[in-house]
Design an enzyme around this catalytic site. Structure first.
Site, PDB file in Angstrom:
ATOM      1  N   SER A   1     -20.396  -5.179 -15.029  1.00 56.46           N
ATOM      2  CA  SER A   1     -21.167  -6.379 -14.698  1.00 56.46           C
ATOM      3  C   SER A   1     -21.628  -6.355 -13.260  1.00 56.46           C
ATOM      4  O   SER A   1     -22.549  -7.076 -12.893  1.00 56.46           O
ATOM      5  CB  SER A   1     -20.295  -7.625 -14.856  1.00 56.46           C
ATOM      6  OG  SER A   1     -19.668  -7.652 -16.085  1.00 56.46           O
TER       7      SER A   1
ATOM      8  N   HIS B   1     -25.562  -3.517 -20.186  1.00 58.86           N
ATOM      9  CA  HIS B   1     -24.761  -4.705 -19.914  1.00 58.86           C
ATOM     10  C   HIS B   1     -24.958  -5.746 -21.007  1.00 58.86           C
ATOM     11  O   HIS B   1     -25.981  -6.438 -21.067  1.00 58.86           O
ATOM     12  CB  HIS B   1     -25.132  -5.272 -18.534  1.00 58.86           C
ATOM     13  CG  HIS B   1     -24.282  -6.429 -18.139  1.00 58.86           C
ATOM     14  ND1 HIS B   1     -24.782  -7.604 -17.633  1.00 58.86           N
ATOM     15  CD2 HIS B   1     -22.937  -6.591 -18.197  1.00 58.86           C
ATOM     16  CE1 HIS B   1     -23.786  -8.433 -17.393  1.00 58.86           C
ATOM     17  NE2 HIS B   1     -22.660  -7.850 -17.725  1.00 58.86           N
TER      18      HIS B   1
ATOM     19  N   GLU C   1     -28.886  -6.096 -20.502  1.00 55.88           N
ATOM     20  CA  GLU C   1     -29.537  -5.619 -19.287  1.00 55.88           C
ATOM     21  C   GLU C   1     -29.365  -4.093 -19.258  1.00 55.88           C
ATOM     22  O   GLU C   1     -28.236  -3.605 -19.259  1.00 55.88           O
ATOM     23  CB  GLU C   1     -28.902  -6.255 -18.046  1.00 55.88           C
ATOM     24  CG  GLU C   1     -29.262  -7.722 -17.882  1.00 55.88           C
ATOM     25  CD  GLU C   1     -28.527  -8.404 -16.738  1.00 55.88           C
ATOM     26  OE1 GLU C   1     -29.111  -9.285 -16.102  1.00 55.88           O
ATOM     27  OE2 GLU C   1     -27.341  -8.074 -16.495  1.00 55.88           O
TER      28      GLU C   1
HETATM   29  N1  LIG Z   1     -15.793 -10.633 -19.898  1.00 55.36           N
HETATM   30  C1  LIG Z   1     -17.100 -10.780 -19.866  1.00 55.36           C
HETATM   31  O1  LIG Z   1     -17.613 -11.875 -20.092  1.00 55.36           O
HETATM   32  C2  LIG Z   1     -17.990  -9.594 -19.569  1.00 55.36           C
HETATM   33  C3  LIG Z   1     -19.354  -9.680 -19.863  1.00 55.36           C
HETATM   34  C4  LIG Z   1     -20.163  -8.554 -19.666  1.00 55.36           C
HETATM   35  C5  LIG Z   1     -19.628  -7.404 -19.142  1.00 55.36           C
HETATM   36  N2  LIG Z   1     -18.293  -7.349 -18.836  1.00 55.36           N
HETATM   37  C6  LIG Z   1     -17.766  -6.072 -18.310  1.00 55.36           C
HETATM   38  O2  LIG Z   1     -17.142  -5.389 -19.379  1.00 55.36           O
HETATM   39  C7  LIG Z   1     -16.080  -4.599 -18.899  1.00 55.36           C
HETATM   40  C8  LIG Z   1     -14.799  -4.967 -19.642  1.00 55.36           C
HETATM   41  O3  LIG Z   1     -14.468  -6.313 -19.365  1.00 55.36           O
HETATM   42  P1  LIG Z   1     -13.580  -7.191 -20.349  1.00 55.36           P
HETATM   43  O4  LIG Z   1     -13.755  -8.595 -19.933  1.00 55.36           O
HETATM   44  O5  LIG Z   1     -13.867  -6.802 -21.753  1.00 55.36           O
HETATM   45  O6  LIG Z   1     -12.119  -6.697 -19.925  1.00 55.36           O
HETATM   46  P2  LIG Z   1     -10.745  -6.861 -20.721  1.00 55.36           P
HETATM   47  O7  LIG Z   1      -9.681  -6.851 -19.705  1.00 55.36           O
HETATM   48  O8  LIG Z   1     -10.825  -7.983 -21.683  1.00 55.36           O
HETATM   49  O9  LIG Z   1     -10.685  -5.492 -21.595  1.00 55.36           O
HETATM   50  C9  LIG Z   1     -10.572  -4.212 -21.040  1.00 55.36           C
HETATM   51  C10 LIG Z   1      -9.930  -3.303 -22.074  1.00 55.36           C
HETATM   52  O10 LIG Z   1      -9.961  -1.968 -21.589  1.00 55.36           O
HETATM   53  C11 LIG Z   1      -8.764  -1.326 -21.983  1.00 55.36           C
HETATM   54  N3  LIG Z   1      -8.531  -0.161 -21.135  1.00 55.36           N
HETATM   55  C12 LIG Z   1      -8.028  -0.118 -19.876  1.00 55.36           C
HETATM   56  N4  LIG Z   1      -7.946   1.163 -19.454  1.00 55.36           N
HETATM   57  C13 LIG Z   1      -8.391   1.944 -20.464  1.00 55.36           C
HETATM   58  C14 LIG Z   1      -8.518   3.355 -20.633  1.00 55.36           C
HETATM   59  N5  LIG Z   1      -8.184   4.189 -19.676  1.00 55.36           N
HETATM   60  N6  LIG Z   1      -8.993   3.812 -21.811  1.00 55.36           N
HETATM   61  C15 LIG Z   1      -9.342   2.962 -22.807  1.00 55.36           C
HETATM   62  N7  LIG Z   1      -9.241   1.621 -22.694  1.00 55.36           N
HETATM   63  C16 LIG Z   1      -8.765   1.111 -21.534  1.00 55.36           C
HETATM   64  C17 LIG Z   1      -7.722  -2.411 -21.831  1.00 55.36           C
HETATM   65  O11 LIG Z   1      -6.579  -2.109 -22.606  1.00 55.36           O
HETATM   66  C18 LIG Z   1      -8.471  -3.649 -22.350  1.00 55.36           C
HETATM   67  O12 LIG Z   1      -8.312  -3.843 -23.730  1.00 55.36           O
HETATM   68  C19 LIG Z   1     -16.010  -4.840 -17.403  1.00 55.36           C
HETATM   69  O13 LIG Z   1     -16.728  -3.837 -16.749  1.00 55.36           O
HETATM   70  C20 LIG Z   1     -16.698  -6.182 -17.255  1.00 55.36           C
HETATM   71  O14 LIG Z   1     -17.264  -6.372 -15.986  1.00 55.36           O
HETATM   72  C21 LIG Z   1     -17.464  -8.415 -19.056  1.00 55.36           C
END
Ligand SMILES: NC(=O)c1ccc[n+]([C@@H]2O[C@H](COP(=O)([O-])OP(=O)(O)OC[C@H]3O[C@@H](n4cnc5c(N)ncnc54)[C@H](O)[C@@H]3O)[C@@H](O)[C@H]2O)c1
Length: 594
Positions: A121, A142, A154
């Site tokens: 993000s 994104h 995006e």
């Molecule tokens: N939460 C949101 O609203 C949102 C929206 C758009 C983009 N994002 C982006 O998406 C990405 C993930 O965010 P999220 O909110 O889903 O996080 P989250 O913490 O909910 O999930 C992350 C997941 O990644 C896993 N993980 C960690 N290390 C790993 C590895 N080495 N191999 C495989 N899996 C692994 C974790 O176990 C976890 O399940 C980030 O870059 C975030 O900025 C988040």
């Protein structure tokens, strides 16, 4: 011929990853979903199944389609499972070193032609790409939360991303039923750059006890038509993720203080209050991962019968503009006796005419019976002298937005009105305390900020000054309840809740166009399709009026002295040029030819 993308991999099955897997599987693509451990994999699978089961329960997906969809997904631990996929989307936590490590590993594991995409993000896609030997095949994809629902993607190209990779990913987005905006690699891209300052500011309001979580969320939903309030959205995003995004944006985006994460966020993350995913964030949820909010110790108690509120039967409304007319209608329809005071018989006749027109429209639309219309009109008496307010229980002032005029009016009301009457101002930008101290009864003075058009908008901000009594606030909220309006109580600070959170965001959107990062059209798309906003910022600015927007933004800047609130020069120039929005046929867009 573009690439086919017969199979894709998703790394990380958290909030976003689970949704992204669903998006691909729904479109018939085979997906390999990868996690770091068996426990995390199981948790991700449960999240995904939960989302699909909810869709089935709501009738949005058939049970057969759910089973077919799940049949396309392979769950695995470790990146080795991704050897044969054509595209990988990484969705692990927002840490640069972690993402770089994963990309280096993906580079080793995946076939040479595979495209590697990150769902980051706020981190630099360029910095992530250089961890591989194929930075020209690395791109940002994104998605927005919840990924199966939000239409926007995006697509972030770096300076080295190949054009054919960009084209293929754009085509893929279309195949997934998504709308993409393709942009360059800048912290927060479009939507988050505009969203996170607002979210952080909303948290700072909670931290400062400026208003409650419920009131802030209700204000933004009802005042701006947003699908959810900022604190509920923080819970959906995840506070840990939101913290990392803010922190990165602060460091990468010019150290704008508005992106420095409010200390409360860090405290909540440390305490394990991560939002929906942990079952507790700003709100408490039925169980981890559930969207159902349950009551907790901060949930306001339902007040029975408005204890402590004064009885209000007769209301004076001073003014003859749009707001005054709408407010007269709202009170008269709700059964209050109304005394309208204007500056002369001619003005009164105009207001009366507008009131009748509006009520007639209600009758035509079947929202009001003729008897109710006549009864509402019959409850209003028309006057051109303040003396007729001597026996009302509440006065609502809605005269011109000039402090000297309002202060003189409050001084007169102080002399005329009986003791104990609640004196309310509808000001949207002036300090309510200034009106209060123009009287000898500041405890009885309160802000009642209605939204335009008053008969339609469900929100009223009840503004308490440092001198307003509890009884006055209770009376004001009880009156709102009787009007079937949702009252939110806030302190007496420029912009109250809604304008303070809304206008800096609009101003930031103008600055983004000014900096040539994106276009008004793409920004409008991004906010509507990525965040579910009913209108994009430029559509809204043109409706509100650029002059009005500039005036509000100036007030916010002058009161809070926040450098980031300084009005965008482009906004000032457009106002100077007379491009004030729809009302003159031209603002950010030209309406004269439509
Ligand atoms: N939460 C949101 O609203 C949102 C929206 C758009 C983009 N994002 C982006 O998406 C990405 C993930 O965010 P999220 O909110 O889903 O996080 P989250 O913490 O909910 O999930 C992350 C997941 O990644 C896993 N993980 C960690 N290390 C790993 C590895 N080495 N191999 C495989 N899996 C692994 C974790 O176990 C976890 O399940 C980030 O870059 C975030 O900025 C988040």
């Amino acid at each position: 011929m573009g690439r086919e993308f017969g199979s894709v991999g998703v790394v990380g099955l958290g909030t976003m990853g689970a949704g992204i897997v669903e998006v691909f599987a729904r479109s018939g693509v085979a997906v390999t979903a990868v996690e770091i451990s068996d426990v995390a994999l199981h948790r991700g699978e449960v999240t995904m199944r939960g989302s699909l089961d909810r869709a089935v329960a709501k009738g949005k997906l058939s049970a057969d389609d759910r089973d077919a969809l799940l049949g396309r997904v392979t769950f695995a631990v470790g990146l080795d499972a991704l050897r044969e996929v054509d595209l990988v989307i990484e969705a692990v936590p927002e840490h640069l070193d972690l993402k770089q490590r994963i990309f280096a590993e993906l580079d080793r594991v995946c076939k040479p032609e595979a495209i590697l995409a990150t769902n980051t993000s706020s981190l630099s896609v360029t910095e992530i790409s250089v961890a591989t030997t194929r930075p020209n095949q690395v791109i940002g994809m994104h998605f927005f939360n919840p990924a199966p629902i939000m239409k926007l993607v995006e697509v972030v190209r770096t300076v080295v991303t190949s054009q054919d990779v960009v084209t293929d990913i754009e085509a893929l987005c279309e195949r997934l039923g998504k709308v993409d905006v393709t942009i360059t690699d800048r912290a927060g891209f479009i939507a988050n750059a505009l969203l996170f300052g607002y979210l952080n500011q909303a948290v700072s309001m909670v931290e400062a006890k400026y208003a409650t979580r419920e009131d802030i969320d209700a204000a933004m939903k009802l005042g701006c038509g947003l699908p959810m309030g900022p604190l509920a959205l923080m819970d959906l995003i995840g506070l840990d993720t939101a913290y990392e995004i803010l922190d990165t944006m602060y460091r990468r985006g010019g150290r704008d203080r508005r992106h420095a994460p409010v200390p409360l966020i860090k405290q909540m993350v440390t305490a394990g209050l991560l939002g929906r995913k942990s079952g507790r964030g700003f709100y408490t949820y039925e169980k981890p991962g559930s969207p159902v909010v349950v009551a907790d110790e901060a949930t306001p108690e339902r007040q029975a019968g408005g204890e402590g509120a004064k009885h209000i039967a007769k209301v004076g409304v001073v003014g003859s503009g749009t707001m005054a007319t709408g407010i007269i209608e709202v009170f008269a329809k709700a059964g209050f006796e109304v005394v309208s005071v204007t500056r002369g018989a001619e003005k009164s006749a105009q207001v009366c005419e507008r009131l009748k027109t509006s009520l007639n429209k209600g009758v035509v639309r079947g929202k009001l019976t003729e008897q109710d219309r006549d009864a509402a009109i019959g409850r209003v008496t028309w006057s051109a002298t303040l003396d007729h307010l001597s026996d009302v229980d509440l006065v609502v002032e809605a005269v011109v937005e000039e402090l000297s005029v309002k202060k003189a009016l409050f001084a007169s009301l102080d002399e005329i009105c009986k003791p104990g009457v609640v004196l309310a101002t509808t000001t949207s930008s002036l300090p309510v305390i200034e009106c209060a101290v123009a009287t000898e009864r500041p405890a009885d003075v309160v802000g009642l900020h209605f939204f335009n058009p008053a008969p339609v908008m469900g929100l009223v901000e009840v503004v308490r000054t440092i001198r307003t009594s509890d009884a006055t606030v209770k009376t004001a909220t009880e009156v709102c309840r009787a009007l079937a309006k949702h009252a939110v109580v806030c302190a007496d600070r420029s912009g109250f809740v809604v304008n303070a959170l809304l206008f800096p965001y609009l101003n930031d959107a103008v600055k983004m166009v000014e900096a040539s990062y994106s276009t008004a059209d793409d920004i409008d798309y991004a906010m509507k399709l990525g965040c579910g906003y009913p209108m994009g910022p430029f559509e809204l600015l043109d409706v509100v009026g650029l002059d009005v927007s500039l005036a509000i933004q100036r007030e916010l800047y002058l009161e809070l002295r926040e450098p980031g609130f300084a009005p965008a020069p482009l906004l000032e120039h457009l106002v100077t040029a007379g491009y004030l929005g729809r009302k003159v046929g031209r603002g950010f867009r030209d309406y004269s030819k439509r």
